[in-house]
Design a protein around this motif. Structure first.
Motif, PDB file in Angstrom:
ATOM      1  N   GLN A  33       0.830  -1.207   0.000  1.00 61.69           N
ATOM      2  CA  GLN A  33       0.000   0.000   0.000  1.00 61.69           C
ATOM      3  C   GLN A  33       0.866   1.259   0.000  1.00 61.69           C
ATOM      4  O   GLN A  33       0.608   2.201  -0.754  1.00 61.69           O
ATOM      5  CB  GLN A  33      -0.927  -0.001   1.217  1.00 61.69           C
ATOM      6  CG  GLN A  33      -1.885   1.190   1.254  1.00 61.69           C
ATOM      7  CD  GLN A  33      -2.875   1.100   2.397  1.00 61.69           C
ATOM      8  OE1 GLN A  33      -2.926   0.122   3.131  1.00 61.69           O
ATOM      9  NE2 GLN A  33      -3.683   2.138   2.558  1.00 61.69           N
ATOM     10  N   ASP A  34       1.896   1.272   0.843  1.00 65.07           N
ATOM     11  CA  ASP A  34       2.800   2.426   0.876  1.00 65.07           C
ATOM     12  C   ASP A  34       3.466   2.646  -0.470  1.00 65.07           C
ATOM     13  O   ASP A  34       3.587   3.785  -0.947  1.00 65.07           O
ATOM     14  CB  ASP A  34       3.893   2.214   1.933  1.00 65.07           C
ATOM     15  CG  ASP A  34       3.359   2.303   3.347  1.00 65.07           C
ATOM     16  OD1 ASP A  34       2.211   2.736   3.518  1.00 65.07           O
ATOM     17  OD2 ASP A  34       4.092   1.936   4.280  1.00 65.07           O
ATOM     18  N   ILE A  39       2.563   1.698  -3.505  1.00 69.93           N
ATOM     19  CA  ILE A  39       1.642   2.134  -4.566  1.00 69.93           C
ATOM     20  C   ILE A  39       1.278   3.603  -4.374  1.00 69.93           C
ATOM     21  O   ILE A  39       1.207   4.374  -5.348  1.00 69.93           O
ATOM     22  CB  ILE A  39       0.385   1.247  -4.586  1.00 69.93           C
ATOM     23  CG1 ILE A  39       0.753  -0.213  -4.873  1.00 69.93           C
ATOM     24  CG2 ILE A  39      -0.601   1.760  -5.631  1.00 69.93           C
ATOM     25  CD1 ILE A  39       1.565  -0.436  -6.118  1.00 69.93           C
ATOM     26  N   GLN A  40       1.069   4.005  -3.136  1.00 72.03           N
ATOM     27  CA  GLN A  40       0.729   5.407  -2.873  1.00 72.03           C
ATOM     28  C   GLN A  40       1.888   6.341  -3.228  1.00 72.03           C
ATOM     29  O   GLN A  40       1.660   7.520  -3.537  1.00 72.03           O
ATOM     30  CB  GLN A  40       0.356   5.582  -1.399  1.00 72.03           C
ATOM     31  CG  GLN A  40      -0.992   4.964  -1.034  1.00 72.03           C
ATOM     32  CD  GLN A  40      -1.338   5.140   0.438  1.00 72.03           C
ATOM     33  OE1 GLN A  40      -0.481   5.465   1.261  1.00 72.03           O
ATOM     34  NE2 GLN A  40      -2.593   4.912   0.774  1.00 72.03           N
ATOM     35  N   ALA A  41       3.117   5.825  -3.197  1.00 68.76           N
ATOM     36  CA  ALA A  41       4.286   6.661  -3.493  1.00 68.76           C
ATOM     37  C   ALA A  41       4.625   6.695  -4.983  1.00 68.76           C
ATOM     38  O   ALA A  41       5.542   7.425  -5.376  1.00 68.76           O
ATOM     39  CB  ALA A  41       5.502   6.155  -2.712  1.00 68.76           C
ATOM     40  N   ALA A  77       5.990   6.335   4.604  1.00 70.90           N
ATOM     41  CA  ALA A  77       4.831   6.769   5.387  1.00 70.90           C
ATOM     42  C   ALA A  77       5.207   7.934   6.285  1.00 70.90           C
ATOM     43  O   ALA A  77       6.377   8.145   6.597  1.00 70.90           O
ATOM     44  CB  ALA A  77       4.304   5.611   6.231  1.00 70.90           C
TER      45      ALA A  77
END
Length: 267
Positions: free
Chosen positions: A53-54, A56-58, A233
């Motif tokens: 998740q981290d 992909i968000q980055a 994060a």
């Protein structure tokens, strides 16, 4: 004619059965075509574990700077891993192996054997990578536990390995030769020590001054330096680098004209 028909069906059945069996390590194409020699210094940015998740968000942040990184995945290449791999691949990033169970290789080799480690920790993941269309040419040691024995065994499977190396609080990163490899000689260095950047810039070995100095050296000498982190994060448990700190590091490298390489780019 009857013999021909029976032979055909026997061969067809054998092919079907073998297709469903796990492949051995020797049958897995873990190496892709070796890239051309490098001449320009740069940065190899890597991230470990299963922080999908981290990561992909980055992706927009990495895209903003035109940075392609290498993501070392541990555990099974299951549904969540496959979805992440697809998205990371779509943005040009590379995928590497981080073992199945995140075990310390040195201790495992001492208590068992190299063959057992490969069979339990490497082969299953490479088979799953192959199904996912990934040819993993690199491996990152869990907890940076490696020695000459583990390197010798794993370099028979992977083109490059990555371990980690620390420095004392009063040492200058730019003066630690082990972290810097001339671009033209990167093919000769099977195992590359990486410098951790989690918690940058709050620790003395990874302040912006330390990292800037390392980038200055790499740019001046056409050398390559490897960096590694885990989560991306603002806060949380475990090892992480904030988006703000990562942005500052990417800006610093770009300002010095350093290229970003993935492990797949390294000959």
């Amino acid at each position: 004619m009857r013999r021909f028909v029976w032979t055909f069906f026997i061969l067809l059945f054998a092919a079907f059965v073998s297709a469903g069996e796990p492949q051995s390590l020797t049958n897995v194409p873990s190496r892709v075509q070796t890239p051309k020699p490098l001449t320009e210094g740069g940065v190899v940015l890597t991230f470990d574990d299963r922080n999908f998740q981290d990561w992909i968000q980055a992706l927009p942040l990495l895209d903003e700077f035109g940075v392609q990184a290498t993501f070392f995945i541990s555990g099974k290449i299951d549904g969540p891993a496959l979805k992440a791999i697809q998205k990371l691949h779509a943005h040009g990033h590379a995928i590497g192996s981080h073992s199945v169970n995140h075990l310390k290789a040195v201790e495992y080799f001492e208590e068992n054997s190299a063959e057992t480690f490969l069979r339990r920790e490497i082969t299953p993941q490479l088979n799953e990578f192959q199904v996912a269309g990934v040819a993993a040419v690199c491996f990152a040691y869990p907890m940076s536990r490696n020695n000459a024995v583990t390197d010798e065994a794993l370099l028979k499977v992977f083109r490059h390995l990555r371990t980690g190396k620390s420095i004392a609080a009063n040492e200058r990163l730019s003066e630690q030769d082990a972290f810097f490899v001339p671009a033209a000689k990167i093919a000769e260095q099977g195992c590359l020590p990486g410098k951790g950047i989690d918690f940058a810039p709050t620790r003395p070995d990874r302040t912006y001054e330390q990292i800037d100095g390392a980038f200055d050296r790499a740019a001046k000498n056409n050398e390559i330096i490897v960096l590694y982190a885990h989560r991306i994060a603002e806060s949380g448990n475990g090892n992480f680098i904030t988006p703000e700190a990562l942005t500052r590091i990417l800006q610093s490298a770009k300002q010095r004209g350093l290229r970003f390489y993935t492990f797949n780019d390294l000959p």
